[in-house]
Design an enzyme around this catalytic site. Structure first.
Site, PDB file in Angstrom:
ATOM      1  N   ASN A   1       0.811  -1.224   0.000  1.00  0.00           N
ATOM      2  CA  ASN A   1       0.000   0.000   0.000  1.00  0.00           C
ATOM      3  C   ASN A   1       0.843   1.272   0.000  1.00  0.00           C
ATOM      4  O   ASN A   1       0.392   2.291  -0.530  1.00  0.00           O
ATOM      5  CB  ASN A   1      -0.921  -0.034   1.233  1.00  0.00           C
ATOM      6  CG  ASN A   1      -1.485   1.331   1.552  1.00  0.00           C
ATOM      7  OD1 ASN A   1      -2.394   1.814   0.865  1.00  0.00           O
ATOM      8  ND2 ASN A   1      -0.940   1.981   2.586  1.00  0.00           N
TER       9      ASN A   1
ATOM     10  N   TYR B   1       3.437   9.436 -11.704  1.00  0.00           N
ATOM     11  CA  TYR B   1       2.552   8.752 -10.752  1.00  0.00           C
ATOM     12  C   TYR B   1       1.619   7.808 -11.506  1.00  0.00           C
ATOM     13  O   TYR B   1       1.479   6.640 -11.141  1.00  0.00           O
ATOM     14  CB  TYR B   1       1.745   9.782  -9.946  1.00  0.00           C
ATOM     15  CG  TYR B   1       0.807   9.136  -8.946  1.00  0.00           C
ATOM     16  CD1 TYR B   1       1.292   8.312  -7.932  1.00  0.00           C
ATOM     17  CD2 TYR B   1      -0.576   9.336  -9.023  1.00  0.00           C
ATOM     18  CE1 TYR B   1       0.433   7.711  -7.033  1.00  0.00           C
ATOM     19  CE2 TYR B   1      -1.434   8.742  -8.112  1.00  0.00           C
ATOM     20  CZ  TYR B   1      -0.930   7.929  -7.121  1.00  0.00           C
ATOM     21  OH  TYR B   1      -1.787   7.318  -6.233  1.00  0.00           O
TER      22      TYR B   1
ATOM     23  N   LYS C   1       1.430   3.622 -11.310  1.00  0.00           N
ATOM     24  CA  LYS C   1       0.238   2.857 -10.947  1.00  0.00           C
ATOM     25  C   LYS C   1      -0.207   1.955 -12.100  1.00  0.00           C
ATOM     26  O   LYS C   1      -0.788   0.886 -11.867  1.00  0.00           O
ATOM     27  CB  LYS C   1      -0.876   3.806 -10.513  1.00  0.00           C
ATOM     28  CG  LYS C   1      -0.553   4.546  -9.205  1.00  0.00           C
ATOM     29  CD  LYS C   1      -0.254   3.581  -8.064  1.00  0.00           C
ATOM     30  CE  LYS C   1      -0.068   4.275  -6.727  1.00  0.00           C
ATOM     31  NZ  LYS C   1       0.138   3.342  -5.606  1.00  0.00           N
TER      32      LYS C   1
ATOM     33  N   THR D   1      -7.258  11.313   2.419  1.00  0.00           N
ATOM     34  CA  THR D   1      -6.117  10.938   3.268  1.00  0.00           C
ATOM     35  C   THR D   1      -5.059  12.041   3.151  1.00  0.00           C
ATOM     36  O   THR D   1      -5.211  12.993   2.385  1.00  0.00           O
ATOM     37  CB  THR D   1      -5.449   9.621   2.786  1.00  0.00           C
ATOM     38  OG1 THR D   1      -4.830   9.878   1.513  1.00  0.00           O
ATOM     39  CG2 THR D   1      -6.445   8.481   2.654  1.00  0.00           C
TER      40      THR D   1
END
Ligand code: NAP
Length: 274
Positions: free
Chosen positions: A97, A162, A166, A197
């Site tokens: 994660n 990024y 992913k 978050t």
């Protein structure tokens, strides 16, 4: 959406090692997996936050919770965890994660920071998976949950490195599924959309500036993903209303298959050359 389990009476399921467990999505996985009966190994850099979470989960669930402070962008720390994953036969679940993002456009991003992102999002995830997968295959059981992102299929939305990192996580997980399908080992790629978050502050973009209709709580995100896992999904997009839409996307990809590698260039290129 799965119902959150609130009791600590689940049978023991082995140990789950969760990276990036000190906050956000990883901390919710820790909570949910402890309540599902897993002992935990929690990994992140911030030992104080890990210790606080471990203390709470131990007292609330009675599970054993170990803490490992490690910087997964550092080779030596990754190798320490690889040894743990190879040698601790109680580990039955790896949740990859830990990850960081960026909101800045490619050409306005520091390439050294991009490389550090790849080290965490790609290299560490790959090395930890390589460390644990052979043991899982040998035992004919075990599971790997890789946290990707919707930018894996929508790389134009945020920073392109990024998105690329992913996309790697998604492709790597699909390839793992292809190779491990008959081994008894489960794999799942989770593709969260915007989730409330610390990720967004770290990435340099306040989550409060996003349309709130896009933003899911970390608790809902993780509960939906675990529901997807329970239902046997290999790829889970927590907010996607129709699973059939993902299946159609995959069918379109599969339909390219017979024409992706042939001895002759396509006719339109020959015509252009002539
Ligand atoms: P978060 O709250 O910032 O959590 C990131 C976690 O990774 C923290 O526990 C952090 O802990 C850890 N971490 C960061 N750098 C690390 C390093 N070098 N070594 C070890 N641990 C490190 O963000 P989050 O949203 O929960 O992110 C979790 C995952 O979800 C990431 O892979 C992210 O890409 C993915 N994701 C998030 C969203 C979103 O909108 N939030 C959407 C799609 C995907 P320490 O600082 O203590 O090390």
């Amino acid at each position: 959406m799965a119902t959150t389990q609130t009791t600590a009476d689940q049978s023991h399921r082995g140990t789950a090692l969760i990276t990036g467990a000190s906050s956000g999505i990883g901390a919710i996985y820790a909570d949910r997996l402890a309540r599902r009966g897993y002992d935990l190994i929690l990994v992140a850099r911030n030992r104080e936050r890990l210790d606080t979470l471990a203390g709470r989960l131990t007292s609330e669930t009675g599970r054993s919770v170990e803490v490992v402070a490690a910087d997964l962008a550092r080779d030596a720390d990754v190798r320490r965890l690889e040894t743990l994953l190879r040698e601790d036969a109680s580990i039955t679940l790896l949740v990859n994660n830990a990850g960081i993002g960026a909101a800045a456009p490619l050409l306005q991003s520091d390439v050294d920071k991009m490389e550090a992102m790849i080290a965490l999002n790609v290299t560490a995830l790959t090395r930890l998976t390589y460390a644990v997968a052979p043991a899982f295959v040998a035992r004919g059981t075990g599971a790997i949950i890789n946290i990707a992102s919707i930018v894996a299929v929508a790389p134009e939305l945020l920073n392109g490195v990024y998105g690329g990192s992913k996309a790697f996580v998604l492709a790597f997980t699909q390839s793992l599924q292809h190779e491990l399908a008959a081994s008894g080992v489960r794999v799942q790629a989770v593709l969260p959309g915007a989730t409330r978050t610390d990720f967004w502050e770290v990435a340099g973009h306040s989550v409060d500036n996003l349309p709130q209709a896009w933003v899911m709580s970390a608790a809902d995100m993780v509960d939906a993903s675990l529901s997807g896992f329970d239902q046997g999904e290999v790829v889970t997009i927590p907010s996607l209303p129709e699973a059939a839409d993902w299946q159609a996307f995959e069918a379109a990809r599969a339909a390219l298959g017979p024409n992706l590698s042939r001895s002759e260039p396509a006719a339109r290129f020959k015509a252009a050359a002539a």
